[in-house]
Design a protein around this motif. Sequence first.
Motif, mmCIF file in Angstrom:
data_model
loop_
_atom_site.group_PDB
_atom_site.id
_atom_site.type_symbol
_atom_site.label_atom_id
_atom_site.label_comp_id
_atom_site.label_asym_id
_atom_site.label_seq_id
_atom_site.Cartn_x
_atom_site.Cartn_y
_atom_site.Cartn_z
ATOM 1 N N SER A 65 -21.371 -37.309 -13.021
ATOM 2 C CA SER A 65 -20.526 -38.493 -13.063
ATOM 3 C C SER A 65 -19.143 -38.102 -12.616
ATOM 4 N N LYS A 66 -18.368 -39.092 -12.326
ATOM 5 C CA LYS A 66 -16.956 -38.864 -12.084
ATOM 6 C C LYS A 66 -16.260 -38.957 -13.427
ATOM 7 N N GLU A 67 -16.011 -37.815 -14.010
ATOM 8 C CA GLU A 67 -15.391 -37.772 -15.325
ATOM 9 C C GLU A 67 -14.004 -38.398 -15.266
ATOM 10 N N VAL A 68 -13.692 -39.182 -16.274
ATOM 11 C CA VAL A 68 -12.363 -39.788 -16.388
ATOM 12 C C VAL A 68 -11.792 -39.403 -17.746
ATOM 13 N N ILE A 69 -10.719 -38.622 -17.732
ATOM 14 C CA ILE A 69 -10.056 -38.232 -18.973
ATOM 15 C C ILE A 69 -9.124 -39.362 -19.403
ATOM 16 N N PRO A 70 -9.175 -39.797 -20.658
ATOM 17 C CA PRO A 70 -8.257 -40.845 -21.106
ATOM 18 C C PRO A 70 -6.806 -40.448 -20.840
ATOM 19 N N PRO A 71 -5.971 -41.409 -20.468
ATOM 20 C CA PRO A 71 -4.585 -41.069 -20.113
ATOM 21 C C PRO A 71 -3.770 -40.628 -21.318
ATOM 22 N N THR A 72 -2.745 -39.851 -21.051
ATOM 23 C CA THR A 72 -1.828 -39.429 -22.101
ATOM 24 C C THR A 72 -1.142 -40.638 -22.718
ATOM 25 N N VAL A 73 -0.996 -40.635 -24.022
ATOM 26 C CA VAL A 73 -0.335 -41.743 -24.713
ATOM 27 C C VAL A 73 1.164 -41.685 -24.432
ATOM 28 N N SER A 74 1.711 -42.793 -23.998
ATOM 29 C CA SER A 74 3.154 -42.863 -23.732
ATOM 30 C C SER A 74 3.668 -44.211 -24.220
ATOM 31 N N GLY A 75 4.971 -44.325 -24.333
ATOM 32 C CA GLY A 75 5.550 -45.551 -24.863
ATOM 33 C C GLY A 75 5.480 -45.564 -26.376
ATOM 34 N N GLY A 76 6.147 -46.531 -26.960
ATOM 35 C CA GLY A 76 6.171 -46.580 -28.415
ATOM 36 C C GLY A 76 7.047 -45.483 -28.989
ATOM 37 N N THR A 77 7.191 -45.498 -30.276
ATOM 38 C CA THR A 77 8.028 -44.503 -30.963
ATOM 39 C C THR A 77 7.190 -43.303 -31.369
ATOM 40 N N PRO A 78 7.561 -42.101 -30.943
ATOM 41 C CA PRO A 78 6.801 -40.913 -31.359
ATOM 42 C C PRO A 78 6.807 -40.772 -32.880
ATOM 43 N N ARG A 79 5.714 -40.302 -33.417
ATOM 44 C CA ARG A 79 5.590 -40.119 -34.862
ATOM 45 C C ARG A 79 5.179 -38.686 -35.173
ATOM 46 N N VAL A 80 5.613 -38.221 -36.331
ATOM 47 C CA VAL A 80 5.207 -36.909 -36.821
ATOM 48 C C VAL A 80 4.435 -37.134 -38.112
ATOM 49 N N GLN A 81 3.209 -36.668 -38.139
ATOM 50 C CA GLN A 81 2.363 -36.870 -39.311
ATOM 51 C C GLN A 81 2.855 -36.024 -40.488
ATOM 52 N N PRO A 82 2.975 -36.609 -41.679
ATOM 53 C CA PRO A 82 3.311 -35.800 -42.852
ATOM 54 C C PRO A 82 2.238 -34.734 -43.080
ATOM 55 N N ALA A 83 2.612 -33.666 -43.756
ATOM 56 C CA ALA A 83 1.652 -32.595 -44.015
ATOM 57 C C ALA A 83 0.434 -33.136 -44.756
ATOM 58 N N ALA A 84 -0.750 -32.889 -44.205
ATOM 59 C CA ALA A 84 -1.980 -33.352 -44.843
ATOM 60 C C ALA A 84 -2.235 -32.535 -46.107
ATOM 61 N N LEU A 85 -2.713 -33.214 -47.137
ATOM 62 C CA LEU A 85 -2.925 -32.582 -48.436
ATOM 63 C C LEU A 85 -4.330 -32.005 -48.527
ATOM 64 N N VAL A 86 -4.436 -30.682 -48.728
ATOM 65 C CA VAL A 86 -5.734 -30.033 -48.894
ATOM 66 C C VAL A 86 -6.244 -30.281 -50.306
ATOM 67 N N VAL A 87 -7.530 -30.631 -50.405
ATOM 68 C CA VAL A 87 -8.168 -30.894 -51.700
ATOM 69 C C VAL A 87 -9.413 -30.012 -51.803
ATOM 70 N N PRO A 88 -10.000 -29.902 -52.989
ATOM 71 C CA PRO A 88 -11.190 -29.048 -53.145
ATOM 72 C C PRO A 88 -12.322 -29.472 -52.212
ATOM 73 N N ASN A 89 -13.033 -28.500 -51.700
ATOM 74 C CA ASN A 89 -14.160 -28.749 -50.824
ATOM 75 C C ASN A 89 -15.410 -29.061 -51.641
ATOM 76 N N THR A 90 -15.860 -30.305 -51.581
ATOM 77 C CA THR A 90 -17.062 -30.713 -52.317
ATOM 78 C C THR A 90 -18.228 -30.987 -51.373
ATOM 79 N N SER A 91 -18.105 -30.562 -50.129
ATOM 80 C CA SER A 91 -19.129 -30.877 -49.127
ATOM 81 C C SER A 91 -20.393 -30.055 -49.310
ATOM 82 N N GLY A 92 -20.266 -28.883 -49.961
ATOM 83 C CA GLY A 92 -21.411 -28.003 -50.085
ATOM 84 C C GLY A 92 -21.603 -27.093 -48.890
ATOM 85 N N ILE A 93 -20.698 -27.186 -47.893
ATOM 86 C CA ILE A 93 -20.781 -26.345 -46.699
ATOM 87 C C ILE A 93 -19.690 -25.283 -46.802
ATOM 88 N N ARG A 94 -20.091 -24.049 -46.792
ATOM 89 C CA ARG A 94 -19.138 -22.947 -46.932
ATOM 90 C C ARG A 94 -18.113 -22.960 -45.795
#
Length: 265
Positions: A65-94
């Motif tokens: 196929s002719k691969e098409v990469i989604p365009p870079t996001v531009s416009g709008g106000t840039p945002r910085v995500q607050p630090a994500a909070l790590v919690v106990p792993n209950t998934s059962g996957i080491r």
Amino acid sequence: MSKGARNKQRAREKVAQMRAQQRRAERRRNLITLGAIVVVAAAVIGVVIAALPSGGSSSSGGGSSKEVIPPTVSGGTPRVQPAALVVPNTSGIRGVVAYDTTGWPSSSHNGPAARALGHAHVPGPVTYSVAPPVGGDHNATWMNCGIYDKPVPSEYAVHNLEHGAVWITYQPSLPKSEVAGLRAFVERQSSLSPGGQGGSRYLDLTPYPGLPAPVVASSWGFQLRLTSPTDPRLQDFVSKFRASKTYTPEYGGECTGGIGTPLGK
């Protein structure tokens, strides 16, 4: 100057004029011939190009196929995500790292104030606190799930996570044989239709510059770093989190009908 001498002079001048006219005519003929050659060559090249197979990269399962990469996001106000909070792993996957998703999927009103991953639609670029992201504010448009051989904007991939996709990323320097193994892994997975949506594997596979491990699998709120694409925990992660009624914030959300064209589509 005698009359004979004048006649010879006029004859020489006339010959010179005729020779000049001949040279000009010859130059015109040469230019016309050259132009015709250029036109014919261009036509031949066009026919050859048209006869070549259509462009695009092939996935390991065949097809192109002719691969098409989604365009870079531009416009709008840039945002910085607050630090994500790590919690106990209950998934059962080491080795899985879990992040606060309080309120998902039963409620969507907790937001970052409660340290849970945000989930608002924002028009501008987002700097995520986890690389690759495991959730957070994202673009209102998702991308078509599949295999891409170039990096994709995180703002679209995070929207896919919200819909239940697992995003498998790998270091760009990963050996080609191991990348081929990851592609084969993705293509072995079954197609799903959560909530009656169109069938999709709900998997994204892309390179990711600066990745903290050779291979990283991410879903909304969970992440697993791997040193080898053959680690059996990769399948465990995909089986547990992909389009899961328990872990998917927007179960039934689409993984097709978005932007971008993955390989083999």
